[in-house]
Design a protein around this motif. Structure first.
Motif, short mmCIF file in Angstrom:
data_model
loop_
_atom_site.label_atom_id
_atom_site.label_comp_id
_atom_site.label_asym_id
_atom_site.label_seq_id
_atom_site.Cartn_x
_atom_site.Cartn_y
_atom_site.Cartn_z
N ALA A 60 -4.00 1.85 -3.31
CA ALA A 60 -4.01 1.04 -1.82
C ALA A 60 -3.93 -0.32 -1.98
O ALA A 60 -3.47 -0.68 -1.00
CB ALA A 60 -5.72 1.39 -1.51
N ARG B 62 -12.82 7.38 -0.95
CA ARG B 62 -11.83 7.29 -0.08
C ARG B 62 -12.00 5.77 0.37
O ARG B 62 -11.26 5.51 1.46
CB ARG B 62 -12.09 8.32 1.15
CG ARG B 62 -11.33 9.48 0.83
CD ARG B 62 -9.94 9.44 0.60
NE ARG B 62 -9.41 10.53 0.45
CZ ARG B 62 -7.87 10.72 0.11
NH1 ARG B 62 -7.09 9.95 0.32
NH2 ARG B 62 -7.67 11.96 -0.11
N TYR C 86 -7.63 0.33 3.76
CA TYR C 86 -6.21 0.11 3.99
C TYR C 86 -5.54 0.81 5.20
O TYR C 86 -5.04 -0.01 6.05
CB TYR C 86 -5.33 0.76 2.90
CG TYR C 86 -3.80 1.04 3.24
CD1 TYR C 86 -2.92 0.19 3.43
CD2 TYR C 86 -3.75 2.27 3.12
CE1 TYR C 86 -1.76 0.54 3.74
CE2 TYR C 86 -2.17 2.82 3.56
CZ TYR C 86 -1.32 1.71 3.91
OH TYR C 86 0.21 1.93 4.16
N LYS C 87 -6.30 1.76 5.85
CA LYS C 87 -5.82 2.28 7.00
C LYS C 87 -6.52 1.69 8.08
O LYS C 87 -5.83 1.69 9.10
CB LYS C 87 -6.36 3.99 7.00
CG LYS C 87 -5.35 4.74 6.18
CD LYS C 87 -4.19 5.08 6.73
CE LYS C 87 -3.42 6.27 6.16
NZ LYS C 87 -2.22 6.67 6.92
N ASP D 218 -8.55 3.60 0.50
CA ASP D 218 -7.73 4.05 1.53
C ASP D 218 -7.97 3.67 2.93
O ASP D 218 -7.43 3.32 3.64
CB ASP D 218 -7.39 5.79 1.28
CG ASP D 218 -6.84 5.76 -0.06
OD1 ASP D 218 -6.06 5.01 -0.37
OD2 ASP D 218 -7.10 6.92 -0.79
#
Length: 274
Positions: free
Chosen positions: A260, A223, A229-230, A226
């Motif tokens: 991502a 993860r 990116y988040k 991601d």
């Protein structure tokens, strides 16, 4: 710590000394004195665990990438120090509890009317239970580690709650998961999905922290792209546009060709990043 070990060694020497050559009342007094000394040393050890208030801070200057790297390094240092202290304290608790139990048993032998079957059962040093061995692990590794027994089941339960829209419950379940299995194979994913739950509840600041923890704890995990990116989009939502742009640019640098990266580029355009 050295003083405590000295007291423990002294107690061991007393245990090995024949008592026939000593007066009965003197021997009893000596043992009680050593027990009192040991309790004083334990209190000294407890004071060692008290904070001094001299907490260090993460570097405030530099760009967002420098600060992110500084946070990663600080997290790694704190985790290592915590594990080292936990190991030392567990050793002291186990050894100190055994030594105190031995002294109490010897006292009982010297006192009339004492029940030997109950001697040495005065409780664990510092309270609570004796340290136990780490939970059993079974091979399985989404991110290249091992999972403890029950880890996958607890993770799946939290994921099911998240998928059903129970965001508050899911956030709590993922938080408990990371406390129960710190550093586990699924810890990075658990922090990430906790961030998703918090974001869905509108708690963007806490979500950003969860994404940062996910990425910092497993920068090469499943993860990680991601999470980075988040983290960037969360910073943008919080009005930290410059930091968001730099963080989103890092997605392409660290994870070129990933899904991502494409999402991060779209988000950069939306923020009018240079």
């Amino acid at each position: 710590m050295k003083a405590l070990l000295g007291a423990v060694l002294t107690a061991g020497i007393i245990a090995a000394t024949p008592v026939l050559a000593q007066d009965r009342s003197q021997t009893l007094a000596d043992i009680r004195q050593e027990l009192s000394v040991l309790y004083v040393e334990i209190q000294t050890l407890k004071r060692e665990l008290s904070t001094t208030g001299a907490a260090g801070g993460v570097v405030a200057g530099g760009n967002a990438t420098d600060r992110l790297n500084a946070i990663e390094g600080e997290l790694a240092r704190l985790i290592g120090k915590t594990e080292e202290l936990e190991f030392r304290i567990n050793q002291v608790v186990s050894d100190g509890t055994n030594r105190i139990g031995d002294l109490e048993f010897r006292l009982c032998e010297l006192e009339e009317g004492c029940d030997l079957s109950q001697a040495g059962q005065g409780g664990t040093l510092g309270g609570g239970d004796l340290p136990t061995a780490p939970v059993a692990v079974v091979p399985a590794e989404p991110d290249g580690g091992q999972m403890a027994v029950g880890e996958q089941a607890d993770f799946d339960a939290a994921m099911a709650t998240l998928s059903e829209g129970g965001f508050e419950d899911a956030a709590g379940m993922f938080a408990r998961f990371t406390e129960t299995y710190p550093g586990g194979a699924l810890a990075g994913q658990a922090h990430y999905h906790r961030g998703e739950a918090l974001e869905a509840m509108g708690e963007v600041s806490d979500a950003a922290r969860a994404y940062l923890t996910s990425f910092s704890g497993a920068p090469d995990g499943a993860r990680a792209p991601d999470a980075l990116y988040k983290l960037g989009t969360s910073l943008g939502a919080l009005g930290q546009v410059q930091e968001a742009c730099v963080t989103l640019a890092e997605v392409g640098v660290r994870f070129p060709g990933s899904t991502a990266q494409a999402d991060a580029e779209a988000a950069r355009q939306g923020l009018s990043c240079p």
